[in-house]
Design a protein around this motif. Structure first.
Motif, mmCIF file in Angstrom:
data_model
loop_
_atom_site.group_PDB
_atom_site.id
_atom_site.type_symbol
_atom_site.label_atom_id
_atom_site.label_comp_id
_atom_site.label_asym_id
_atom_site.label_seq_id
_atom_site.Cartn_x
_atom_site.Cartn_y
_atom_site.Cartn_z
ATOM 1 N N HIS A 95 1.094 -1.069 -0.060
ATOM 2 C CA HIS A 95 0.097 0.076 -0.044
ATOM 3 C C HIS A 95 1.130 1.357 -0.602
ATOM 4 O O HIS A 95 0.263 2.735 0.547
ATOM 5 C CB HIS A 95 -1.170 -0.202 0.960
ATOM 6 C CG HIS A 95 -1.810 -1.288 1.014
ATOM 7 N ND1 HIS A 95 -2.515 -1.424 1.978
ATOM 8 C CD2 HIS A 95 -2.281 -1.647 -0.030
ATOM 9 C CE1 HIS A 95 -3.195 -2.940 2.103
ATOM 10 N NE2 HIS A 95 -3.268 -2.410 0.824
ATOM 11 N N SER A 115 4.778 9.843 -2.809
ATOM 12 C CA SER A 115 3.894 10.936 -2.691
ATOM 13 C C SER A 115 4.953 12.291 -2.794
ATOM 14 O O SER A 115 3.573 13.461 -3.422
ATOM 15 C CB SER A 115 2.845 11.011 -1.459
ATOM 16 O OG SER A 115 3.488 11.738 -0.612
ATOM 17 N N SER A 133 4.070 7.705 2.819
ATOM 18 C CA SER A 133 2.756 7.586 1.932
ATOM 19 C C SER A 133 1.969 6.222 1.892
ATOM 20 O O SER A 133 2.884 5.443 1.392
ATOM 21 C CB SER A 133 2.503 8.549 1.161
ATOM 22 O OG SER A 133 2.980 9.474 1.353
ATOM 23 N N TYR A 152 -1.689 4.371 0.823
ATOM 24 C CA TYR A 152 -3.115 4.930 0.421
ATOM 25 C C TYR A 152 -3.552 4.131 1.271
ATOM 26 O O TYR A 152 -5.231 4.528 0.747
ATOM 27 C CB TYR A 152 -3.492 4.717 -1.262
ATOM 28 C CG TYR A 152 -3.143 3.133 -1.593
ATOM 29 C CD1 TYR A 152 -4.019 1.994 -1.529
ATOM 30 C CD2 TYR A 152 -1.594 2.699 -2.041
ATOM 31 C CE1 TYR A 152 -3.627 0.898 -1.983
ATOM 32 C CE2 TYR A 152 -1.983 0.985 -2.833
ATOM 33 C CZ TYR A 152 -2.936 0.392 -2.164
ATOM 34 O OH TYR A 152 -2.817 -0.277 -3.002
ATOM 35 N N ASP A 153 -3.558 3.074 1.934
ATOM 36 C CA ASP A 153 -4.856 1.992 2.880
ATOM 37 C C ASP A 153 -3.588 1.867 3.623
ATOM 38 O O ASP A 153 -2.791 1.960 3.598
ATOM 39 C CB ASP A 153 -5.745 1.262 1.498
ATOM 40 C CG ASP A 153 -6.595 0.771 2.765
ATOM 41 O OD1 ASP A 153 -7.355 0.974 3.524
ATOM 42 O OD2 ASP A 153 -6.768 -0.337 1.539
ATOM 43 N N LYS A 192 -7.640 13.137 1.612
ATOM 44 C CA LYS A 192 -8.648 12.533 0.579
ATOM 45 C C LYS A 192 -8.602 13.597 -0.326
ATOM 46 O O LYS A 192 -8.262 14.902 -0.086
ATOM 47 C CB LYS A 192 -9.938 11.881 1.075
ATOM 48 C CG LYS A 192 -9.872 11.160 3.199
ATOM 49 C CD LYS A 192 -11.054 10.477 2.736
ATOM 50 C CE LYS A 192 -11.047 9.995 3.696
ATOM 51 N NZ LYS A 192 -11.570 9.328 4.122
ATOM 52 N N THR A 225 -3.663 5.792 -7.312
ATOM 53 C CA THR A 225 -3.800 4.893 -6.685
ATOM 54 C C THR A 225 -5.440 3.924 -6.294
ATOM 55 O O THR A 225 -5.853 5.303 -7.122
ATOM 56 C CB THR A 225 -3.378 5.461 -5.032
ATOM 57 O OG1 THR A 225 -3.818 6.442 -4.580
ATOM 58 C CG2 THR A 225 -2.266 5.499 -4.663
ATOM 59 N N ASP A 285 -8.428 7.637 -3.370
ATOM 60 C CA ASP A 285 -8.011 8.848 -3.314
ATOM 61 C C ASP A 285 -7.741 9.394 -2.136
ATOM 62 O O ASP A 285 -8.655 9.562 -1.562
ATOM 63 C CB ASP A 285 -9.124 9.351 -4.081
ATOM 64 C CG ASP A 285 -8.605 10.443 -4.221
ATOM 65 O OD1 ASP A 285 -6.681 11.068 -4.214
ATOM 66 O OD2 ASP A 285 -9.717 11.352 -5.062
ATOM 67 N N GLN A 286 -6.843 8.468 -1.534
ATOM 68 C CA GLN A 286 -6.328 9.052 0.482
ATOM 69 C C GLN A 286 -4.830 8.659 0.471
ATOM 70 O O GLN A 286 -4.211 7.719 -0.277
ATOM 71 C CB GLN A 286 -7.640 8.443 1.035
ATOM 72 C CG GLN A 286 -7.018 7.053 1.367
ATOM 73 C CD GLN A 286 -8.299 6.449 2.777
ATOM 74 O OE1 GLN A 286 -8.978 6.514 2.889
ATOM 75 N NE2 GLN A 286 -7.585 5.255 2.801
ATOM 76 N N ARG A 287 -4.138 9.352 1.081
ATOM 77 C CA ARG A 287 -2.993 8.709 1.433
ATOM 78 C C ARG A 287 -2.927 9.347 2.962
ATOM 79 O O ARG A 287 -3.030 10.584 3.668
ATOM 80 C CB ARG A 287 -1.935 10.740 0.452
ATOM 81 C CG ARG A 287 -0.604 10.702 0.840
ATOM 82 C CD ARG A 287 -0.160 11.478 0.737
ATOM 83 N NE ARG A 287 -0.430 13.017 0.374
ATOM 84 C CZ ARG A 287 -0.107 13.764 1.809
ATOM 85 N NH1 ARG A 287 1.123 13.387 1.814
ATOM 86 N NH2 ARG A 287 -0.739 15.083 2.125
#
Length: 196
Positions: free
Chosen positions: A122, A126, A132, A134-135, A171, A177, A180-182
């Motif tokens: 994950h 970034s 970073s 994404y999950d 977000k 990714t 759509d979150q970091r």
């Protein structure tokens, strides 16, 4: 944002219970108190059922601590730099952490309690200067609204097991990714375990 109100109640000659009222749904939780301590604008309350809540009275931020360690015990367990970030919610300098450009296969655990938090699958680049993801591993994190920067609302991420500060999640930044979150995480908050 959840708003918490705490009141202490005497049942005999000792402080035995704490009432926690969560304003947004009017629930009331009750649990026995083992210890109450205060130090440097902080109030710590620990319970026999593995609940420990620490308040930063100065800026009214709090975190849970299921490991039931006092702040003095955390100071012994962690380095001063780790304590500043993990327990006092500090931030390491960008591009200074060992895991920022680290892409070995494995799992990133909490540096304070070793609970698994993120998988290397994950992790992505970034360009922000911090690791970073994404999950996260399902159920591994607690999310809290962070009002520390007026006019710039952020969501803080903490280890669900020990309440230690990891960083923040953002977000809608449109990285390429799957989600759509970091999760922007301090390297010093993590301990990497290589995939064997």
């Amino acid at each position: 944002m959840k708003s918490f109100l705490f009141n202490l109640k005497k049942t005999t000659t000792n402080l035995n219970y704490i009432h926690r009222s969560i304003n947004n749904n009017n629930r009331l939780l009750l649990f026995p108190i083992n210890n109450i301590s205060s130090n440097n604008n902080k109030l710590g309350i620990s319970s026999s059922n593995n609940i420990c809540i620490n308040f930063n009275i100065k800026n009214k931020r709090f975190y849970s601590n299921k490991m039931n360690l006092s702040e003095d015990e955390w100071r012994v367990k962690l380095s001063p730099a780790q304590f500043k970030v993990l327990r006092e919610k500090g931030t390491e300098r960008p591009d200074s952490g060992e895991y920022n450009k680290h892409y070995e296969k494995g799992v990133y655990n909490c540096a304070a309690c070793d609970a698994p938090l993120f998988k290397s699958d994950h992790k992505f680049s970034s360009g922000c200067g911090w690791p970073s993801f994404y999950d996260s591993i399902p159920g591994a994190l607690e999310l809290h609204e962070d009002p520390s920067l007026p006019g710039r609302p952020r969501t803080e991420i903490c280890c669900k097991n020990c309440g230690s500060h990891m960083g923040h999640v953002f977000k809608g930044e449109r990285f390429n990714t799957p989600i759509d979150q970091r999760h922007c995480v301090n390297s010093i908050s993590l301990k990497f375990h290589s995939e064997k």
